[in-house]
Structures are given as C-alpha cells and as structure tokens.
Scaffold this motif. Structure first.
Motif, PDB file in Angstrom:
ATOM      1  N   ALA A  57       0.466  -0.851  -0.067  1.00  0.00           N
ATOM      2  CA  ALA A  57       0.242  -0.019  -0.192  1.00  0.00           C
ATOM      3  C   ALA A  57       1.353   1.162  -0.062  1.00  0.00           C
ATOM      4  N   LEU A  58       1.953   1.692   0.597  1.00  0.00           N
ATOM      5  CA  LEU A  58       2.903   2.281   0.699  1.00  0.00           C
ATOM      6  C   LEU A  58       4.357   2.110   0.427  1.00  0.00           C
ATOM      7  N   VAL A  59       5.089   2.656   0.622  1.00  0.00           N
ATOM      8  CA  VAL A  59       6.768   2.860   0.269  1.00  0.00           C
ATOM      9  C   VAL A  59       7.440   4.163   1.052  1.00  0.00           C
ATOM     10  N   ARG A  78       7.618   1.529  -8.849  1.00  0.00           N
ATOM     11  CA  ARG A  78       6.448   2.415  -9.142  1.00  0.00           C
ATOM     12  C   ARG A  78       6.286   0.895 -10.677  1.00  0.00           C
ATOM     13  N   ARG A  79       7.079   0.347 -10.524  1.00  0.00           N
ATOM     14  CA  ARG A  79       6.488  -0.657 -11.809  1.00  0.00           C
ATOM     15  C   ARG A  79       6.651  -2.229 -11.082  1.00  0.00           C
ATOM     16  N   LEU A  80       7.270  -2.302  -9.567  1.00  0.00           N
ATOM     17  CA  LEU A  80       6.457  -3.893  -9.355  1.00  0.00           C
ATOM     18  C   LEU A  80       5.492  -3.459  -8.266  1.00  0.00           C
ATOM     19  N   HIS A  81       5.234  -2.481  -8.165  1.00  0.00           N
ATOM     20  CA  HIS A  81       3.592  -1.708  -7.431  1.00  0.00           C
ATOM     21  C   HIS A  81       2.833  -0.968  -7.934  1.00  0.00           C
ATOM     22  N   PRO A  82       2.320  -1.033  -8.865  1.00  0.00           N
ATOM     23  CA  PRO A  82       2.046   0.075  -9.240  1.00  0.00           C
ATOM     24  C   PRO A  82       0.989   1.111  -8.839  1.00  0.00           C
ATOM     25  N   HIS A  83       0.575   0.062  -7.672  1.00  0.00           N
ATOM     26  CA  HIS A  83      -0.603   1.283  -7.118  1.00  0.00           C
ATOM     27  C   HIS A  83      -0.382   1.567  -5.525  1.00  0.00           C
ATOM     28  N   TRP A 139      -4.550   5.089  -1.414  1.00  0.00           N
ATOM     29  CA  TRP A 139      -4.972   3.951  -2.350  1.00  0.00           C
ATOM     30  C   TRP A 139      -5.780   2.886  -1.928  1.00  0.00           C
ATOM     31  N   ALA A 140      -6.207   2.823  -1.485  1.00  0.00           N
ATOM     32  CA  ALA A 140      -7.794   2.362  -1.395  1.00  0.00           C
ATOM     33  C   ALA A 140      -9.233   2.945  -2.154  1.00  0.00           C
ATOM     34  N   ARG A 141      -8.644   4.296  -2.457  1.00  0.00           N
ATOM     35  CA  ARG A 141      -9.975   3.939  -2.697  1.00  0.00           C
ATOM     36  C   ARG A 141      -9.457   3.651  -5.216  1.00  0.00           C
ATOM     37  N   ASP A 442       8.139   2.397 -16.534  1.00  0.00           N
ATOM     38  CA  ASP A 442       7.601   2.821 -14.831  1.00  0.00           C
ATOM     39  C   ASP A 442       6.997   3.216 -14.528  1.00  0.00           C
ATOM     40  N   GLY A 443       5.771   3.137 -15.482  1.00  0.00           N
ATOM     41  CA  GLY A 443       4.386   3.764 -15.500  1.00  0.00           C
ATOM     42  C   GLY A 443       4.595   5.333 -15.648  1.00  0.00           C
ATOM     43  N   TRP A 444       5.779   5.207 -16.372  1.00  0.00           N
ATOM     44  CA  TRP A 444       6.063   6.974 -16.673  1.00  0.00           C
ATOM     45  C   TRP A 444       6.324   6.854 -17.922  1.00  0.00           C
ATOM     46  N   LEU A 445       5.671   7.864 -19.478  1.00  0.00           N
ATOM     47  CA  LEU A 445       6.115   7.881 -20.650  1.00  0.00           C
ATOM     48  C   LEU A 445       7.357   7.284 -20.857  1.00  0.00           C
TER      49      LEU A 445
END
Ligand code: FAD
Length: 566
Positions: A57-59, A78-83, A139-141, A442-445
């Motif tokens: 949930a949080l790093v 961001r790549r391993l845990h996108p949320h 994160w929950a949302r 990495d979740g960014w263009l």
C-alpha cells in the motif's frame, strides 16, 4: 501476518526507529509493517512481494541512501507495485537544501513519488499520521477497497455491466466489478439471493438492483435525478467544474439553484486521474475526488441536482427562461448559466490513454513544462495552440517535436507562428505523421511510436512528454440561434458579442450571452482557457454578475427553499 504492506527504508538509525514505532503503533493491526536500513533489502522484499502477488500500500524512503537514491528506488517501486503510494522522507526544513529540493521537484514532475513526507518527530506525530492516512485512503480508493463501495456483478466486462460502471463513474461513486462466474461473483450473488438476471448491483446497505436503468441506479446510489421543483432563481446546465463552482457560489449567496447534467458530476475533469495544477492540492487531486467534494459542498449549501437529464431546449417565456429536460417536463428560472463544456478529441491509442497524467497530457503544457527540462518531448497538433505549446516547451525541453498529420504547417497555423516554430533551433516538425503507440517501463512515458503516413514507415523515439493539442468540440448544438456562437460553436459572451446580436439598452454583463439572463462559463465559452481552475473561476464570476443582472433587470428572487423536515 497477512495484510497489505507498509514498507519504510531509511539508513538513519534514529529515523528508522521512529518510523518503526509510529507505523507499528498506529497501523500494525491492519497492515504488515516492514522497516529496513538497506535499499537492497527493500528492493528484494518488494520483488518477492510482487512475485507472490502480495499487496503493497505504501513505500517510504529517504532520498540519500547507501549506493542509490530514493528517487531511483521509487522508479522501481512504480513498476513492481503500480498502486503503492510513494512518499519521499525528508527532515523538517529539508526542502531548503538545494539538492533535496531538486530531488522533490524532479520526482514529482516525473511521477516517481506521490509527495514528500516529514520524518516523524516525537510521538504521536499527528502531522506524519495525517499524511500517511491520506496516502492509505487514496490507495484504498485506487484499489477499490474503500468502504461503502458498490459492487456490480455481470456476465462479461462489456455491455450493460460496463454502462452501469460508467454511470457510477460519472457520478463519482466508488464501485467495483466482478464476473458472475468468479469466486467473489458467486459469493456475492448467493448473498443477494441468486437473482435470475444480470447485471446485478449490490449496495453497501444490502439493497440489490437487478439490471437497473441508468436513472434507477443513480437514484439508488443517492444521486438526485429529479429536479424536485420546477421554479428556480438559477438553472445551471452542466455539472463539470464550471457548473459545480457556480452551484457552490449560487447556493451560498441565496439563489435557489438547480444543476442539470446529462451524465453525472465532474464533466471532463473526471477523465483526469491526477490534476496537479489546481491550487491548494500540492500533491495533486484526482478529477473525480475534486468533483465529489465540490458536489457535496454545493449540496450542503442548498443546491439541487438533476443528473442523467439532458437539456435540449432553451427559450424565453416572458420574464422567465425555460429549460426542457429529457426525462422531465422542464424547469424555469430567472437566469441560466450554460456550463456544458466541450469534448476533447481523444488520441485513441489505448496504451497512451492509460498514461494520461503520466507523461501524456491533454491541453497546454503550462504547469508541466518545467518538469520537461533536458528531455525530449512531443506536441501533437497543427493549429496555433500546438505551435504556442511547442515554443513554450522549447524554453525547458532538450528538444521539442511537433507532430502534424497535414503536409504543411500552413494548413492550420498562422504564418508568423509557423515561421517562429521553424526558426527555433530545438523545435522540429514532423509533417504527415501520426502517433500510433508508446509507453513506459516505470509507469511514466519513455517512448512513442510514430508512423510516416506517406511511406507507412514506423519509428520508435524516446519521449518523456506528449502534449495533445488536438481540438475540442463544444456542447452547444442544442442552443437556439439567439445564443450567438463563434464559427466553431463556442458561446460568445460580454465584450466578444457583436453589437447587432445584443438586444437590450444596457450593456451585457461579463459572461452574459446574446440572450439576456443567460450566462456561459467554462470550456463551452469562446476564449476560455480550458483548465479546471479557469472553469471554476468563471463559475464563481458568473454568480457575481448575476447579482448585477437581477438588480438591473428588476428580477425577483425566490431565495433558498426550506429544507424538507425529516
Ligand atoms: C483527459 C483530460 C485530462 C485533463 N487534465 C486536466 C488537468 O490535469 N488540469 C486541468 O486544469 N484541466 C485538465 N483538463 C481540462 C479540464 O477537464 C476542463 O477544462 C474542465 O473540465 C472544463 O470544465 P467545464 O465545467 O467547463 O466543462 P466539462 O468538464 O466538460 O463539463 C461539462 C458538463 O456539461 C454536461 N452537458 C453538456 N451538454 C449538456 C446538456 N445539453 N444537458 C445537460 N448536461 C450537459 C456534460 O455532461 C458535462 O458533465 C483535462 C481534460 C481532459 C479531457
């Protein structure tokens, strides 16, 4: 111990033990707390959790770590845990250190962190906990585990089940979907008495709707679809940022106010997963969340809402103005604000649509440009707005490329601007070219795929920013001829009105259209800035003009209506 993970990495022993204490004391009942001084250990743990399909949930991480930086680590998170939410730990006053300040700025600009977090000091540190709980709520949302979530169960993702999710999305109501033949689908359906038809909607209070209409669904979810009365001081058409802002100010200043929308709340703003340029939200806010809060605010101030109602006719009837609605006979008011917005042409490349806000931006680059410093960026579009965007970006980016489908800039760009674009050394132009793909590890263009429309040849190019300046179409086709518009359909107001179009002796008010008593605000208005904050500003200005208009035209106010006694 099961449960989503909260992971903190900090090599300063005192800070690490403060983090262990504060996170452990407050969150260990519902979350698994992992604290470490070693970034390698943190990465190994995160990789293992990703392999095992466990939720993070949080790093939290400090910037200056042995052998690496927090920013680098967050790129991998961001790549391993996108949320997972990502917070850069800093010491109080750390933003004053140029290197740390630069790391915060750069990580925010490239979406590597969600925000920075002050290391805990003393116990309990409520400032620290406020930041952590906001992260956990977001994160929950994002992962749809927030309380009061509506569940939609359908046979397939598409069709009617999709339409129902869309209605809930447009009303900014948290919801989740599962397939009927999945484990959770079967359990939910059994709990609802195994209804014979799908899709089924289960509400947090246990209420069950089987294949409801859009209006039934919105109504059951608490959204108002019926105007309740027919007479108001003010009817606002459109419940996007401009309409919501007009509703907050209109209701708070004693006008009996109705807002109608053919969808739900939030308008185009709900397409934005993170609005970073709205004042007062330094970590950004999702368009849906902003709309939800504005809706609640307008509602508690007394504004009424009629959602899922399309306004299809506007006409003057003596002193009053009539608005006909699709699912209702219609309503009347002394004044109307048109806040119907515009549809942006979309790129239609699914992998790039997913990166909206993560390197891909609809509209001008004003707030994102500094974050593009030293990088390669692209602007799609061939009109003046695209040329201006490219020139602005050129002041920051290493290289800017304007991608144009036409075979010449002269087709849609003013001559002076086209010359300036061509004369700027770090701006290039690719004519007869379209963008057909792209993405980012990495979740960014980080790259785009371009196609030469003449030869069909495809090319992959590095890119950290793509600005889409591909035009908008205003929702104004339904308006009568008395409401003057520019050649593209945007509504003319105030000083922009051609003299013959204005029928009264008094001058029009700033946002007044050529139909006296009817004002326009937001994206639908000619010359509007096409930004959430400007739409909100215009919505509030319109109410200021309304005071003058009611006085000048001798209009009577019905005032706020008494609330029904429960
Ligand atoms: C993908 C995307 C990302 C964006 N990101 C950002 C960002 O990060 N920051 C930023 O500042 N701006 C952003 N924008 C721009 C921003 O969303 C708009 O400028 C803003 O929403 C305009 O507000 P508005 O109220 O004028 O219109 P809209 O938000 O378009 O709302 C108009 C409403 O009117 C309703 N309507 C239309 N016709 C009728 C009718 N006849 N009857 C009843 N209802 C009607 C529509 O259903 C809609 O709900 C983004 C836009 C897009 C498309």
């Amino acid at each position: 111990m099961p449960g989503p993970v909260l992971l903190a990495v900090d090599d300063e022993p005192e800070c690490l033990s403060a983090l262990e204490r504060e996170l452990g004391d407050r969150y260990s009942r519902d979350y698994r707390i992992v604290c470490t001084a070693s970034p390698e250990d943190a990465l190994t743990t995160l990789e293992k959790l990703a392999e095992d399909g466990e939720e993070v949930a949080l790093v939290l991480a400090g910037q200056w770590l042995p052998g690496t930086t927090g920013s680098e680590l967050f790129g991998k998170v961001r790549r391993l845990h996108p949320h997972a939410k990502r917070g850069l730990l800093i010491t109080w006053g750390g933003w004053g250190d140029p290197a740390t300040g630069e790391a915060i700025f750069d990580s925010m600009a490239h979406g590597r962190i969600d925000y920075y977090v002050l290391r805990p000091s003393g116990s309990p540190d409520e400032v620290f906990h406020q930041t952590i709980s906001s992260f956990l709520l977001e994160w929950a949302r994002d992962t749809r585990v927030a309380p009061h979530t509506i569940r939609v169960i359908g046979e397939v993702w598409s069709g009617r089940a999709y339409e129902l999710r869309d209605v809930l999305g447009r009303c900014a109501i948290p919801h989740t979907f599962c397939l009927a033949d999945s484990n959770s689908g079967r359990n939910l359906l059994a709990g609802a008495g195994n209804p014979r038809k799908l899709p089924v909607v289960i509400f947090p209070d246990g209420n069950v709707l089987v294949d409801p209409t859009d209006a039934e669904l919105a109504h059951a979810a608490g959204a108002s679809v019926d105007p309740e009365h027919t007479d108001f001081d003010l009817v606002i058409v459109g419940c996007g940022p401009a309409g919501l802002s007009a509703a907050v100010y209109g209701a708070s200043e004693g006008f009996s106010t109705l807002v109608v929308d053919d969808g739900g709340i939030g308008g185009q703003a709900t397409s934005s997963s993170l609005i970073r340029n709205y004042m007062g939200f330094p970590a950004g806010i999702s368009g849906g969340r902003l709309a939800e809060q504005a809706y609640e605010q307008a509602w508690v101030l007394g504004a009424k809402f009629a959602l899922m109602q399309k306004a299809h006719e506007l006409r003057r009837e003596g002193e009053r103005i009539s608005v006909s609605l699709s699912g209702h006979s219609g309503v009347q008011a002394s004044a109307v604000i048109l806040a119907t917005g515009a549809s942006y042409r979309r790129l239609g490349v699914p992998e790039l649509e997913e990166m909206n806000g993560a390197g891909v931006f609809y509209g001008g680059p004003a707030s994102e440009a500094p974050g593009m410093a030293g990088h390669d960026v692209y602007v799609l579009g061939g009109a003046n707005s695209a040329g201006q965007a490219a020139l602005h970006l050129a002041r920051f980016a290493r290289r800017v490329t304007l991608v144009v489908r036409a075979d010449s800039l002269a087709v849609r760009m003013s001559h002076y601007l086209a010359r300036e674009v061509q004369a700027t050394p770090n701006v290039g132009v690719r004519l007869c070219t379209e963008i057909i793909g792209g993405g980012g590890e990495d979740g960014w263009l980080d790259h785009l795929v371009l196609r030469d429309m003449t030869s069909g040849q495809e090319e992959t190019v590095p890119a950290v920013g793509l600005f889409l300046m591909v035009g908008a179409h205003p929702h104004t086709d339904w308006l009568p001829a008395e409401v003057s518009r520019d050649p593209r359909g945007f509504i003319l107001t105030g000083g922009d009105l051609p003299t013959p179009a204005w029928p009264l002796e008094r001058n029009p008010y700033g946002l007044e259209t050529s139909m006296p008593g009817v004002l326009a605000a937001g994206d639908a208005r000619h010359g509007s800035v096409k930004r959430v904050a400007s739409a909100v500003g215009e919505g509030s200005m319109a109410i200021q003009f309304l005071h003058g208009l009611f006085a000048a035209d001798g209009l009577e106010r019905t005032g706020p209506r008494p609330q029904p006694v429960s």
